[in-house]
Design a protein around this motif. Sequence first.
Motif, PDB file in Angstrom:
ATOM      1  N   GLU A  44       0.833  -1.214   0.000  1.00 41.84           N
ATOM      2  CA  GLU A  44       0.000   0.000   0.000  1.00 41.84           C
ATOM      3  C   GLU A  44       0.860   1.252   0.000  1.00 41.84           C
ATOM      4  N   ILE A  45       1.914   1.248   0.814  1.00 42.06           N
ATOM      5  CA  ILE A  45       2.803   2.411   0.879  1.00 42.06           C
ATOM      6  C   ILE A  45       3.462   2.650  -0.473  1.00 42.06           C
ATOM      7  N   ALA A  46       3.993   1.599  -1.084  1.00 40.92           N
ATOM      8  CA  ALA A  46       4.660   1.742  -2.379  1.00 40.92           C
ATOM      9  C   ALA A  46       3.681   2.192  -3.458  1.00 40.92           C
ATOM     10  N   THR A  47       2.494   1.606  -3.476  1.00 35.11           N
ATOM     11  CA  THR A  47       1.494   1.979  -4.477  1.00 35.11           C
ATOM     12  C   THR A  47       1.046   3.427  -4.290  1.00 35.11           C
ATOM     13  N   ASP A  48       0.804   3.821  -3.051  1.00 33.78           N
ATOM     14  CA  ASP A  48       0.398   5.206  -2.783  1.00 33.78           C
ATOM     15  C   ASP A  48       1.495   6.187  -3.176  1.00 33.78           C
ATOM     16  N   PHE A  49       2.758   5.826  -2.916  1.00 34.38           N
ATOM     17  CA  PHE A  49       3.862   6.696  -3.313  1.00 34.38           C
ATOM     18  C   PHE A  49       3.890   6.875  -4.827  1.00 34.38           C
ATOM     19  N   LEU A  50       3.744   5.782  -5.562  1.00 34.57           N
ATOM     20  CA  LEU A  50       3.757   5.871  -7.021  1.00 34.57           C
ATOM     21  C   LEU A  50       2.590   6.692  -7.549  1.00 34.57           C
ATOM     22  N   ILE A  51       1.418   6.492  -6.961  1.00 36.23           N
ATOM     23  CA  ILE A  51       0.242   7.251  -7.393  1.00 36.23           C
ATOM     24  C   ILE A  51       0.449   8.740  -7.127  1.00 36.23           C
ATOM     25  N   GLU A  52       0.942   9.086  -5.940  1.00 33.86           N
ATOM     26  CA  GLU A  52       1.178  10.491  -5.596  1.00 33.86           C
ATOM     27  C   GLU A  52       2.221  11.121  -6.511  1.00 33.86           C
ATOM     28  N   THR A  53       3.300  10.391  -6.791  1.00 35.14           N
ATOM     29  CA  THR A  53       4.346  10.916  -7.664  1.00 35.14           C
ATOM     30  C   THR A  53       3.791  11.151  -9.072  1.00 35.14           C
ATOM     31  N   CYS A  54       2.994  10.233  -9.548  1.00 32.89           N
ATOM     32  CA  CYS A  54       2.399  10.386 -10.884  1.00 32.89           C
ATOM     33  C   CYS A  54       1.418  11.561 -10.920  1.00 32.89           C
ATOM     34  N   HIS A  55       0.640  11.739  -9.846  1.00 30.73           N
ATOM     35  CA  HIS A  55      -0.279  12.882  -9.797  1.00 30.73           C
ATOM     36  C   HIS A  55       0.488  14.207  -9.781  1.00 30.73           C
ATOM     37  N   THR A  56       1.577  14.257  -9.033  1.00 32.89           N
ATOM     38  CA  THR A  56       2.393  15.473  -8.990  1.00 32.89           C
ATOM     39  C   THR A  56       2.996  15.756 -10.357  1.00 32.89           C
ATOM     40  N   ALA A  57       3.476  14.720 -11.031  1.00 36.56           N
ATOM     41  CA  ALA A  57       4.032  14.893 -12.375  1.00 36.56           C
ATOM     42  C   ALA A  57       2.948  15.335 -13.362  1.00 36.56           C
TER      43      ALA A  57
END
Length: 152
Positions: A44-57
């Motif tokens: 969950e932590i890894a997936t949330d990090f990737l989702i947040e990074t993609c949203h920021t990008a």
Amino acid sequence: MTEPRARAARHKGLMNFEHELREMLYAFGDDKNPLDETVRVLDEIATDFLIETCHTAAKSAEYSGRTKIKLDDFKFAIRGDELLTGRHKELLSQDKVLKDARKQIADIDEGKVGLERGGRKRKEDKIVEKEAIEGVAKFEVHGDEDLGNEDE
């Protein structure tokens, strides 16, 4: 970092990196079969990090007036984290080394470099071919150990 977004319902309970996380936990000294809850939380932590990074990008691309996300948008998204920025630079330099080595080997295979005067190779061409092959072998053996010295 911003407040984490709620996970979409279609991703609830779905583990994206289960196998990799189990192997990573074992490599760092955990039990061969770590607790399912531990793996789930890390996933969950890894997936949330990737989702947040993609949203920021994506926000960065939108602000720039683009609909497609570019590499620079991800650079912008991770600019505050020195560890991620360093790893990003390291991976890009590794990619460049591999591309150059592949290009040299492809040139040798296609005959652009090498054969002259009835099939005999010049001494300089043999040296270039040997360096290209050794460079790839050195990279495969040593990995990313030597890449940190490029900026010096």
